[in-house]
Design an enzyme around this catalytic site. Sequence first.
Site, PDB file in Angstrom:
ATOM      1  N   ASP A  29       9.110   2.937   2.309  1.00 24.61           N
ATOM      2  CA  ASP A  29       7.922   3.758   2.555  1.00 24.61           C
ATOM      3  C   ASP A  29       7.609   3.667   4.046  1.00 24.61           C
ATOM      4  O   ASP A  29       7.023   2.692   4.513  1.00 24.61           O
ATOM      5  CB  ASP A  29       6.754   3.249   1.706  1.00 24.61           C
ATOM      6  CG  ASP A  29       5.481   4.067   1.929  1.00 24.61           C
ATOM      7  OD1 ASP A  29       5.435   4.829   2.914  1.00 24.61           O
ATOM      8  OD2 ASP A  29       4.538   3.938   1.122  1.00 24.61           O
ATOM      9  N   LYS A  35       2.133  11.488   7.026  1.00 20.81           N
ATOM     10  CA  LYS A  35       1.229  11.245   8.155  1.00 20.81           C
ATOM     11  C   LYS A  35       1.642  11.998   9.437  1.00 20.81           C
ATOM     12  O   LYS A  35       1.385  13.181   9.537  1.00 20.81           O
ATOM     13  CB  LYS A  35       1.077   9.742   8.377  1.00 20.81           C
ATOM     14  CG  LYS A  35       0.308   9.094   7.199  1.00 20.81           C
ATOM     15  CD  LYS A  35      -0.311   7.761   7.511  1.00 20.81           C
ATOM     16  CE  LYS A  35      -1.318   7.383   6.444  1.00 20.81           C
ATOM     17  NZ  LYS A  35      -0.945   6.261   5.617  1.00 20.81           N
ATOM     18  N   PHE A  70       0.855  -1.189   0.000  1.00 22.67           N
ATOM     19  CA  PHE A  70       0.000   0.000   0.000  1.00 22.67           C
ATOM     20  C   PHE A  70       0.891   1.239   0.000  1.00 22.67           C
ATOM     21  O   PHE A  70       1.636   1.478   0.939  1.00 22.67           O
ATOM     22  CB  PHE A  70      -0.948   0.062   1.205  1.00 22.67           C
ATOM     23  CG  PHE A  70      -1.851   1.261   1.124  1.00 22.67           C
ATOM     24  CD1 PHE A  70      -3.027   1.226   0.374  1.00 22.67           C
ATOM     25  CD2 PHE A  70      -1.503   2.471   1.726  1.00 22.67           C
ATOM     26  CE1 PHE A  70      -3.833   2.350   0.238  1.00 22.67           C
ATOM     27  CE2 PHE A  70      -2.307   3.601   1.593  1.00 22.67           C
ATOM     28  CZ  PHE A  70      -3.480   3.532   0.859  1.00 22.67           C
TER      29      PHE A  70
END
Length: 414
Positions: free
Chosen positions: A237, A266, A152
């Site tokens: 990531d 985030k 993802f």
Amino acid sequence: MTTSDLLNATTDRSPRDYVRIEHQLGAHNYHPLDVVLTRGEGVWVYDTDGNRYLDCLSAYSAVNQGHCHPKILAAMTEQAGRLTLTSRAFHNDQLAPFYEDVAALTGAHKILPMNSGAEAVETAIKAVRKWGYEVKGVPEGAAEIIVCTDNFHGRTLGVVGFSTDPSARGGFGPFASGFKVVPFGDDQALVDAITPNTVAFLVEPIQGEAGVIIPPPGYFARARDLCTRHNVTLILDEIQTGLGRTGKLLAEEHEGIEADVTLIGKALSGGFYPVSAVLSNSEVLGVLRPGQHGSTFGGNPLACAIARAALRVLVDEGMIEASAENGTYFMDLLKGLRRNAIRDVRGRGLMLAIELDPSAGGARRYCEALRRRGVLAKDTHGDTIRIAPPLVITRPQIDWAVEQIDVVFGTIDR
Ligand SMILES: *Cc1c(COP(=O)(O)O)cnc(C)c1O
């Protein structure tokens, strides 16, 4: 409708109204739990009826520092009253200090600020391809990037094009070429996939959206070694795993490795604002020259001031160490639960997951039952409940959460 009608219309809504209007006017690209939140503080969020919930999702790890952290709020409001956006057509006095803080904390040689996580991923892909052509000597148009099954990395067209999740990619093609998919955790498959045209291996240290999947020990050390030997850029990531979530500043520290390119986002803003960044050794980001990449909002002074405060509280308030210690404590308590529906409990730091037995009927109804007991958690991939509270959670709060989880399993198990 006049403007004053519109303003009046926003008062006196019931939770039902909010849900109905969202359903009516919004695209249905989410399936939220049945709760309408209006306020947050630390680990707690409050609904419009005044009920309190322990947030065990943390906006997919964007609010590691806790909701509405007062120091980040102060930095945001101070900067918002001074200067918010200049574009990168001019310098601003917040970007350089942001670079200095990020470099000091992470050891990055070069930094490129963007907004959403997906943009950071796209930026890294552009940069490694260009690096491949200009530095590695890959023939123009032939660059290959290796990614993993069940990855993802966001929702843009470029990114979903190499997703293996049918619901993420189905119906959205055609997609860009140049990506090869290998099984996550399988270093032999990685060796077999590398060719002279491979410019990068893009991977999550722990696959969060896939259900908190932790690779076998030694996988990343071997992947690091392979990338070094074949002159392949290792892109980690860390948009979800980074910034304290797993009990280290970056999850790569658990593996004893260093990525060539690291993506963060985030929690880089503590949930106040979309801020992401590509961190690299200078070689990869060094290939981008004026006019070749950009973002109107990327690196704006408001984002930089917020991110600096978000990083400062993470370190100054010991949130990374707390994540390690309280994560172990939380996981041990969850592992101690003796419930038939629980197939596995796993995690690192405060990135935890309860995987249910396939016969349990799916994680969604457990999350709904938890919501009724004041705990907000989110199901992922059908059978997994992800538990990822803000890193400021205390042991009494963990005890309370585990109690609620146990009661819910006790009720549904019967
Ligand atoms: C959330 C996430 C992204 C995408 O971030 P957005 O801000 O939603 O674009 C990318 N990679 C990982 C691992 C993520 O968890």
